[in-house]
Write a protein that holds these residues in place. Structure first.
Motif, PDB file in Angstrom:
ATOM      1  N   PHE A   1       0.860  -1.185   0.000  1.00  0.00           N
ATOM      2  CA  PHE A   1       0.000   0.000   0.000  1.00  0.00           C
ATOM      3  C   PHE A   1       0.889   1.224   0.000  1.00  0.00           C
ATOM      4  O   PHE A   1       1.810   1.321   0.816  1.00  0.00           O
ATOM      5  CB  PHE A   1      -0.909   0.006   1.238  1.00  0.00           C
ATOM      6  N   LYS A   2       0.603   2.159  -0.907  1.00  0.00           N
ATOM      7  CA  LYS A   2       1.427   3.361  -1.031  1.00  0.00           C
ATOM      8  C   LYS A   2       0.558   4.605  -1.104  1.00  0.00           C
ATOM      9  O   LYS A   2      -0.582   4.552  -1.561  1.00  0.00           O
ATOM     10  CB  LYS A   2       2.288   3.288  -2.296  1.00  0.00           C
TER      11      LYS A   2
ATOM     12  N   ARG B   1       5.039   6.442  -1.581  1.00  0.00           N
ATOM     13  CA  ARG B   1       5.657   6.072  -0.303  1.00  0.00           C
ATOM     14  C   ARG B   1       4.877   4.922   0.327  1.00  0.00           C
ATOM     15  O   ARG B   1       3.679   5.044   0.572  1.00  0.00           O
ATOM     16  CB  ARG B   1       5.673   7.271   0.638  1.00  0.00           C
ATOM     17  N   GLU B   2       5.574   3.857   0.600  1.00  0.00           N
ATOM     18  CA  GLU B   2       4.892   2.690   1.151  1.00  0.00           C
ATOM     19  C   GLU B   2       4.480   2.942   2.594  1.00  0.00           C
ATOM     20  O   GLU B   2       5.273   3.403   3.413  1.00  0.00           O
ATOM     21  CB  GLU B   2       5.790   1.451   1.086  1.00  0.00           C
ATOM     22  N   ILE B   3       3.212   2.602   2.910  1.00  0.00           N
ATOM     23  CA  ILE B   3       2.742   2.705   4.283  1.00  0.00           C
ATOM     24  C   ILE B   3       2.759   1.334   4.969  1.00  0.00           C
ATOM     25  O   ILE B   3       2.599   1.245   6.174  1.00  0.00           O
ATOM     26  CB  ILE B   3       1.349   3.369   4.393  1.00  0.00           C
ATOM     27  N   GLY B   4       2.943   0.291   4.181  1.00  0.00           N
ATOM     28  CA  GLY B   4       3.017  -1.059   4.715  1.00  0.00           C
ATOM     29  C   GLY B   4       2.664  -2.061   3.640  1.00  0.00           C
ATOM     30  O   GLY B   4       2.233  -1.688   2.548  1.00  0.00           O
ATOM     31  N   HIS B   5       2.862  -3.334   3.965  1.00  0.00           N
ATOM     32  CA  HIS B   5       2.487  -4.371   3.010  1.00  0.00           C
ATOM     33  C   HIS B   5       2.051  -5.638   3.739  1.00  0.00           C
ATOM     34  O   HIS B   5       2.362  -5.839   4.909  1.00  0.00           O
ATOM     35  CB  HIS B   5       3.602  -4.656   2.001  1.00  0.00           C
ATOM     36  N   LEU B   6       1.333  -6.455   2.998  1.00  0.00           N
ATOM     37  CA  LEU B   6       0.802  -7.717   3.523  1.00  0.00           C
ATOM     38  C   LEU B   6       1.523  -8.887   2.893  1.00  0.00           C
ATOM     39  O   LEU B   6       1.910  -8.838   1.721  1.00  0.00           O
ATOM     40  CB  LEU B   6      -0.685  -7.848   3.196  1.00  0.00           C
ATOM     41  N   HIS B   7       1.648  -9.953   3.668  1.00  0.00           N
ATOM     42  CA  HIS B   7       2.090 -11.242   3.160  1.00  0.00           C
ATOM     43  C   HIS B   7       0.897 -12.178   3.328  1.00  0.00           C
ATOM     44  O   HIS B   7       0.723 -12.796   4.385  1.00  0.00           O
ATOM     45  CB  HIS B   7       3.316 -11.740   3.921  1.00  0.00           C
ATOM     46  N   GLY B   8       0.053 -12.165   2.314  1.00  0.00           N
ATOM     47  CA  GLY B   8      -1.157 -12.977   2.359  1.00  0.00           C
ATOM     48  C   GLY B   8      -2.058 -12.550   3.500  1.00  0.00           C
ATOM     49  O   GLY B   8      -2.210 -11.361   3.786  1.00  0.00           O
TER      50      GLY B   8
ATOM     51  N   LEU C   1      -1.660   4.880  10.938  1.00  0.00           N
ATOM     52  CA  LEU C   1      -0.616   5.716  11.539  1.00  0.00           C
ATOM     53  C   LEU C   1       0.358   6.201  10.472  1.00  0.00           C
ATOM     54  O   LEU C   1       0.701   7.383  10.415  1.00  0.00           O
ATOM     55  CB  LEU C   1       0.157   4.944  12.604  1.00  0.00           C
ATOM     56  N   ASN C   2       0.811   5.277   9.627  1.00  0.00           N
ATOM     57  CA  ASN C   2       1.738   5.659   8.566  1.00  0.00           C
ATOM     58  C   ASN C   2       1.055   6.545   7.527  1.00  0.00           C
ATOM     59  O   ASN C   2       1.644   7.510   7.040  1.00  0.00           O
ATOM     60  CB  ASN C   2       2.342   4.427   7.895  1.00  0.00           C
ATOM     61  N   TYR C   3      -0.172   6.229   7.189  1.00  0.00           N
ATOM     62  CA  TYR C   3      -0.921   7.047   6.225  1.00  0.00           C
ATOM     63  C   TYR C   3      -1.035   8.487   6.739  1.00  0.00           C
ATOM     64  O   TYR C   3      -0.700   9.434   6.030  1.00  0.00           O
ATOM     65  CB  TYR C   3      -2.310   6.447   6.008  1.00  0.00           C
ATOM     66  N   ASP C   4      -1.472   8.651   7.968  1.00  0.00           N
ATOM     67  CA  ASP C   4      -1.648   9.995   8.532  1.00  0.00           C
ATOM     68  C   ASP C   4      -0.324  10.749   8.600  1.00  0.00           C
ATOM     69  O   ASP C   4      -0.271  11.950   8.331  1.00  0.00           O
ATOM     70  CB  ASP C   4      -2.283   9.918   9.920  1.00  0.00           C
ATOM     71  N   ARG C   5       0.752  10.054   8.939  1.00  0.00           N
ATOM     72  CA  ARG C   5       2.064  10.686   9.019  1.00  0.00           C
ATOM     73  C   ARG C   5       2.513  11.182   7.642  1.00  0.00           C
ATOM     74  O   ARG C   5       2.980  12.314   7.500  1.00  0.00           O
ATOM     75  CB  ARG C   5       3.076   9.682   9.582  1.00  0.00           C
ATOM     76  N   ILE C   6       2.332  10.365   6.619  1.00  0.00           N
ATOM     77  CA  ILE C   6       2.747  10.747   5.263  1.00  0.00           C
ATOM     78  C   ILE C   6       1.874  11.863   4.714  1.00  0.00           C
ATOM     79  O   ILE C   6       2.372  12.825   4.129  1.00  0.00           O
ATOM     80  CB  ILE C   6       2.747   9.512   4.336  1.00  0.00           C
ATOM     81  N   VAL C   7       0.571  11.769   4.931  1.00  0.00           N
ATOM     82  CA  VAL C   7      -0.340  12.808   4.427  1.00  0.00           C
ATOM     83  C   VAL C   7      -0.074  14.137   5.144  1.00  0.00           C
ATOM     84  O   VAL C   7      -0.107  15.200   4.521  1.00  0.00           O
ATOM     85  CB  VAL C   7      -1.811  12.358   4.558  1.00  0.00           C
TER      86      VAL C   7
END
Length: 114
Positions: A33-34, A38-45, A99-105
């Motif tokens: 997810f970006k 900027r990546e905010i995180g990712h999933l492994h399945g 949290l990461n989304y809000d920080r980047i935005v």
């Protein structure tokens, strides 16, 4: 009767409702997810999520038991992991991604489409 959505489907559905979020397969089999590239995180399945946080944020989340060490960076503060085993974990992963989304935005704004 349709099967209930999986953990990753539920997370994807929520994140794709946030303005400016783009998602897709990454280079190592993850689903990332970006926001504005900027990546905010990712999933492994449906089993785990990975994130990167500023060290102070990581330490606070770690002390609260909300994240654990990232398996590729077991001794570093910043890279983080969260197992997904139940509905509560799905909610926690969404909160961590937020949290990461809000920080980047807050820092860069919501990207506009070209």
């Amino acid at each position: 009767m349709a099967d209930p959505p999986t953990a990753s489907e539920r997370i994807k559905e929520e994140l794709m409702s946030w303005p400016g979020v783009e998602a897709g397969p990454g280079e190592r089999g993850e689903f990332a997810f970006k926001v504005g590239g900027r990546e905010i995180g990712h999933l492994h399945g449906d089993r785990s999520a990975h994130f990167f946080f500023p060290k102070e944020t990581w330490l606070e989340l770690f002390e609260q038991g909300r994240v654990e060490y990232h398996p590729v960076f077991p001794d570093r503060q910043g890279p983080a992991a969260r197992r997904i085993e139940n509905d509560a974990d799905v909610r926690h992963v969404i909160e961590l991604l937020r949290l990461n989304y809000d920080r980047i935005v807050a820092r860069h704004g919501v990207p506009t489409k070209a």
